[in-house]
Design an enzyme around this catalytic site. Sequence first.
Site, PDB file in Angstrom:
ATOM      1  N   ARG A  26      -3.847 -18.798 -17.696  1.00 27.60           N
ATOM      2  CA  ARG A  26      -3.149 -18.762 -18.817  1.00 27.60           C
ATOM      3  C   ARG A  26      -2.946 -20.220 -19.245  1.00 27.60           C
ATOM      4  O   ARG A  26      -2.350 -21.091 -19.724  1.00 27.60           O
ATOM      5  CB  ARG A  26      -1.351 -18.565 -18.381  1.00 27.60           C
ATOM      6  CG  ARG A  26      -1.155 -17.027 -17.663  1.00 27.60           C
ATOM      7  CD  ARG A  26      -1.421 -16.519 -18.671  1.00 27.60           C
ATOM      8  NE  ARG A  26      -0.183 -14.972 -18.354  1.00 27.60           N
ATOM      9  CZ  ARG A  26       0.559 -14.662 -18.775  1.00 27.60           C
ATOM     10  NH1 ARG A  26       1.910 -15.417 -19.822  1.00 27.60           N
ATOM     11  NH2 ARG A  26       1.631 -13.722 -17.907  1.00 27.60           N
ATOM     12  N   ARG A  30       2.160 -21.605 -23.988  1.00 26.66           N
ATOM     13  CA  ARG A  30       3.376 -22.851 -23.936  1.00 26.66           C
ATOM     14  C   ARG A  30       3.474 -23.566 -22.684  1.00 26.66           C
ATOM     15  O   ARG A  30       4.432 -24.954 -23.621  1.00 26.66           O
ATOM     16  CB  ARG A  30       4.594 -21.666 -23.983  1.00 26.66           C
ATOM     17  CG  ARG A  30       4.802 -20.716 -24.523  1.00 26.66           C
ATOM     18  CD  ARG A  30       5.629 -19.850 -24.642  1.00 26.66           C
ATOM     19  NE  ARG A  30       5.730 -18.837 -22.775  1.00 26.66           N
ATOM     20  CZ  ARG A  30       6.632 -18.282 -21.927  1.00 26.66           C
ATOM     21  NH1 ARG A  30       7.127 -18.440 -23.336  1.00 26.66           N
ATOM     22  NH2 ARG A  30       6.508 -17.313 -22.128  1.00 26.66           N
ATOM     23  N   ARG A  39       1.983 -21.311 -32.191  1.00 22.73           N
ATOM     24  CA  ARG A  39       2.253 -20.353 -32.486  1.00 22.73           C
ATOM     25  C   ARG A  39       3.647 -19.667 -33.387  1.00 22.73           C
ATOM     26  O   ARG A  39       3.967 -18.582 -34.293  1.00 22.73           O
ATOM     27  CB  ARG A  39       2.909 -20.148 -30.873  1.00 22.73           C
ATOM     28  CG  ARG A  39       3.688 -18.930 -30.468  1.00 22.73           C
ATOM     29  CD  ARG A  39       3.293 -17.700 -30.529  1.00 22.73           C
ATOM     30  NE  ARG A  39       4.410 -16.325 -29.903  1.00 22.73           N
ATOM     31  CZ  ARG A  39       5.128 -16.685 -30.719  1.00 22.73           C
ATOM     32  NH1 ARG A  39       5.479 -16.764 -31.998  1.00 22.73           N
ATOM     33  NH2 ARG A  39       5.982 -15.455 -30.239  1.00 22.73           N
ATOM     34  N   ASP A  76      -3.644 -10.521 -24.481  1.00 24.15           N
ATOM     35  CA  ASP A  76      -2.025  -9.893 -23.969  1.00 24.15           C
ATOM     36  C   ASP A  76      -2.246  -8.352 -22.944  1.00 24.15           C
ATOM     37  O   ASP A  76      -3.542  -7.932 -23.131  1.00 24.15           O
ATOM     38  CB  ASP A  76      -1.026  -9.475 -24.443  1.00 24.15           C
ATOM     39  CG  ASP A  76       0.156 -10.233 -23.656  1.00 24.15           C
ATOM     40  OD1 ASP A  76       0.331 -11.218 -22.756  1.00 24.15           O
ATOM     41  OD2 ASP A  76       0.969  -8.775 -23.079  1.00 24.15           O
ATOM     42  N   TYR A 160       4.512  -2.013 -16.502  1.00 22.02           N
ATOM     43  CA  TYR A 160       5.353  -2.058 -18.001  1.00 22.02           C
ATOM     44  C   TYR A 160       5.576  -0.550 -18.722  1.00 22.02           C
ATOM     45  O   TYR A 160       6.953  -0.422 -19.112  1.00 22.02           O
ATOM     46  CB  TYR A 160       5.043  -2.725 -18.458  1.00 22.02           C
ATOM     47  CG  TYR A 160       4.633  -4.343 -17.861  1.00 22.02           C
ATOM     48  CD1 TYR A 160       6.115  -4.555 -18.568  1.00 22.02           C
ATOM     49  CD2 TYR A 160       3.892  -4.789 -17.672  1.00 22.02           C
ATOM     50  CE1 TYR A 160       5.838  -6.588 -17.555  1.00 22.02           C
ATOM     51  CE2 TYR A 160       3.642  -5.963 -16.551  1.00 22.02           C
ATOM     52  CZ  TYR A 160       5.199  -7.075 -17.334  1.00 22.02           C
ATOM     53  OH  TYR A 160       4.734  -8.357 -16.627  1.00 22.02           O
TER      54      TYR A 160
HETATM   55  O1  CP3 Z   1      -5.067 -18.761 -21.530  1.00 22.45           O
HETATM   56  C1  CP3 Z   1      -4.951 -17.619 -21.614  1.00 22.45           C
HETATM   57  O2  CP3 Z   1      -4.647 -17.270 -19.850  1.00 22.45           O
HETATM   58  C2  CP3 Z   1      -4.493 -16.225 -22.162  1.00 22.45           C
HETATM   59  C3  CP3 Z   1      -3.947 -15.483 -22.502  1.00 22.45           C
HETATM   60  C4  CP3 Z   1      -3.139 -13.956 -21.880  1.00 22.45           C
HETATM   61  C5  CP3 Z   1      -1.659 -14.054 -21.976  1.00 22.45           C
HETATM   62  N1  CP3 Z   1      -1.334 -13.009 -21.012  1.00 22.45           N
HETATM   63  C6  CP3 Z   1      -1.263 -14.635 -23.273  1.00 22.45           C
HETATM   64  C7  CP3 Z   1       0.321 -14.540 -22.955  1.00 22.45           C
HETATM   65  C8  CP3 Z   1      -3.263 -13.861 -20.515  1.00 22.45           C
HETATM   66  C9  CP3 Z   1      -4.628 -13.505 -19.381  1.00 22.45           C
HETATM   67  C10 CP3 Z   1      -2.515 -12.680 -19.944  1.00 22.45           C
HETATM   68  C11 CP3 Z   1      -2.101 -11.604 -19.268  1.00 22.45           C
HETATM   69  C12 CP3 Z   1      -0.887 -11.615 -19.045  1.00 22.45           C
HETATM   70  N2  CP3 Z   1       0.730 -10.684 -20.116  1.00 22.45           N
HETATM   71  C13 CP3 Z   1      -0.910 -10.875 -18.006  1.00 22.45           C
HETATM   72  C14 CP3 Z   1      -1.038 -11.442 -16.248  1.00 22.45           C
HETATM   73  C15 CP3 Z   1      -1.333 -12.072 -16.005  1.00 22.45           C
HETATM   74  C16 CP3 Z   1       0.796 -12.545 -14.994  1.00 22.45           C
HETATM   75  O3  CP3 Z   1       0.837 -13.654 -15.137  1.00 22.45           O
HETATM   76  O4  CP3 Z   1      -0.007 -12.081 -14.646  1.00 22.45           O
HETATM   77  C17 CP3 Z   1       0.565  -9.734 -17.781  1.00 22.45           C
HETATM   78  C18 CP3 Z   1       1.868  -9.372 -16.924  1.00 22.45           C
HETATM   79  C19 CP3 Z   1       1.320 -10.242 -19.335  1.00 22.45           C
HETATM   80  C20 CP3 Z   1       2.401  -9.550 -19.625  1.00 22.45           C
HETATM   81  C21 CP3 Z   1       3.054 -10.831 -20.380  1.00 22.45           C
HETATM   82  N3  CP3 Z   1       2.649 -11.572 -21.586  1.00 22.45           N
HETATM   83  C22 CP3 Z   1       4.535 -10.961 -19.870  1.00 22.45           C
HETATM   84  C23 CP3 Z   1       5.024 -11.547 -19.338  1.00 22.45           C
HETATM   85  C24 CP3 Z   1       5.251 -12.123 -21.063  1.00 22.45           C
HETATM   86  C25 CP3 Z   1       5.645 -13.943 -20.758  1.00 22.45           C
HETATM   87  C26 CP3 Z   1       7.084 -13.644 -21.718  1.00 22.45           C
HETATM   88  C27 CP3 Z   1       7.462 -14.580 -21.549  1.00 22.45           C
HETATM   89  O5  CP3 Z   1       8.696 -14.863 -23.170  1.00 22.45           O
HETATM   90  O6  CP3 Z   1       7.776 -15.283 -20.978  1.00 22.45           O
HETATM   91  C28 CP3 Z   1       3.359 -12.225 -22.424  1.00 22.45           C
HETATM   92  C29 CP3 Z   1       3.323 -12.968 -23.185  1.00 22.45           C
HETATM   93  C30 CP3 Z   1       2.274 -13.723 -23.511  1.00 22.45           C
HETATM   94  N4  CP3 Z   1       1.310 -13.747 -23.448  1.00 22.45           N
HETATM   95  C31 CP3 Z   1       2.978 -15.639 -24.289  1.00 22.45           C
HETATM   96  C32 CP3 Z   1       0.997 -15.983 -23.638  1.00 22.45           C
HETATM   97  C33 CP3 Z   1       0.952 -17.006 -23.751  1.00 22.45           C
HETATM   98  C34 CP3 Z   1       4.186 -16.238 -24.495  1.00 22.45           C
HETATM   99  C35 CP3 Z   1       4.361 -15.726 -25.588  1.00 22.45           C
HETATM  100  C36 CP3 Z   1       4.557 -16.065 -26.981  1.00 22.45           C
HETATM  101  O7  CP3 Z   1       3.634 -17.170 -26.995  1.00 22.45           O
HETATM  102  O8  CP3 Z   1       5.879 -16.307 -27.993  1.00 22.45           O
END
Ligand code: CP3
Length: 356
Positions: A26, A30, A39, A76, A160
């Site tokens: 990641r 944020r 964003r 994502d 999910y």
């Molecule tokens: O730079 C990177 O690593 C690339 C991007 C990336 C994102 N999500 C961006 C993201 C990657 C590789 C993921 C994978 C992902 N997404 C996983 C597997 C990795 C892990 O952490 O186990 C999972 C379970 C998800 C599902 C998901 N997407 C969740 C649980 C969330 C967070 C929700 C929250 O608000 O906390 C996301 C959203 C997300 N994906 C964000 C980012 C940067 C944040 C949302 C935003 O910017 O508004």
Amino acid sequence: MKLANDLFLRAFTDERLPRPPLWLLRQAGRYLPEYRASRARFPSFMDACRSKEFCAEVMLQPLARYPLDAAILFSDILTIPDAMNLGLSFGVGEGPKFASPLRDERAVSALRKPALESLQYVFDAVAHCKQALTDHVNGEVVQRIPLIGFSGSPFTLACYMIEGAGSANEFAHVRRMMFQRPDLLERVLEVNTQSVIEYLEAQAHAGANVLMIFDSWGGVLSPSQYRKYSLASITKIVAELKRRLPGIPIISFSKGANVSLAAQAQLGADALGIDWQTDLAEARASVGAKITLQGNFDPALMATDEATLRRAVHDAWSGFDPHHRYIANLGHGITPDANPELVHVLLDEIHRSANA
Ligand code: CP3
């Protein structure tokens, strides 16, 4: 295409490296103020993911700050369930939600593998990220560092899709379905498996150099359930991708499933992600010398202080050879409260400790 820095790819071979390659789970996100600013241009997270310009812009942000050895596609894991029309939304501060979770036989029988065209925006983002990573050096086109494409694992996506949200109770609906109607869970897993194979293959064709499977929730299962419901489908995916894409390294990361590392070593992946709950030396003993390990600094360290972080990096490699089949990384995603300055410290200490 020629790579200016191929250290990351060499970590999948038997070569001894001068230092381990490093990237961060990641790494775009944020904890970076520039990510939050970019964003803010989009009302919803999925809208942002649909913009290839946004994806490439934020993919580059950590690379502008830090000398990392790999880039990861910005997207994502929930793109596939979104394309299955389960009504995905991200509420502010709430995480993902599905309006139509798969709770009964009718919903499960109606589930279909999405048409690849509905995910074309992801493949376009891969191609755009790839292009953003290329430079012209002396008339030659050179890619700065390798690009990682990724997907969720079939089980993690099923979590999910069935639960309808991230879960405070470790996906109780999913585990209930596993006990009462394993046939329904298996059907969801089979549709997901076929979807992930096509999805990752298309990312490789669009330019991804390495593929990673995030099994974020395999660890909510017992070891035998994990092998049956999570590892089996990852194994199928890897076997099929190895046939279709010889030469593309594959990383599998089952968070919380370190007790099953010996079984994971048999799945056919080139590398395994290790979370912070296992010592690297013990992980090496479980998997043998032929598998690359990736991990496993605790993300909590990134919100501590310089001295603490340096000590932890130093201690993590006790009894472990970081020069052979090893990729330095965190043991899970960097969190929004991480201090971006500490990433410099992490890199510096990794370079130093590897030379010590
Ligand atoms: O730079 C990177 O690593 C690339 C991007 C990336 C994102 N999500 C961006 C993201 C990657 C590789 C993921 C994978 C992902 N997404 C996983 C597997 C990795 C892990 O952490 O186990 C999972 C379970 C998800 C599902 C998901 N997407 C969740 C649980 C969330 C967070 C929700 C929250 O608000 O906390 C996301 C959203 C997300 N994906 C964000 C980012 C940067 C944040 C949302 C935003 O910017 O508004």
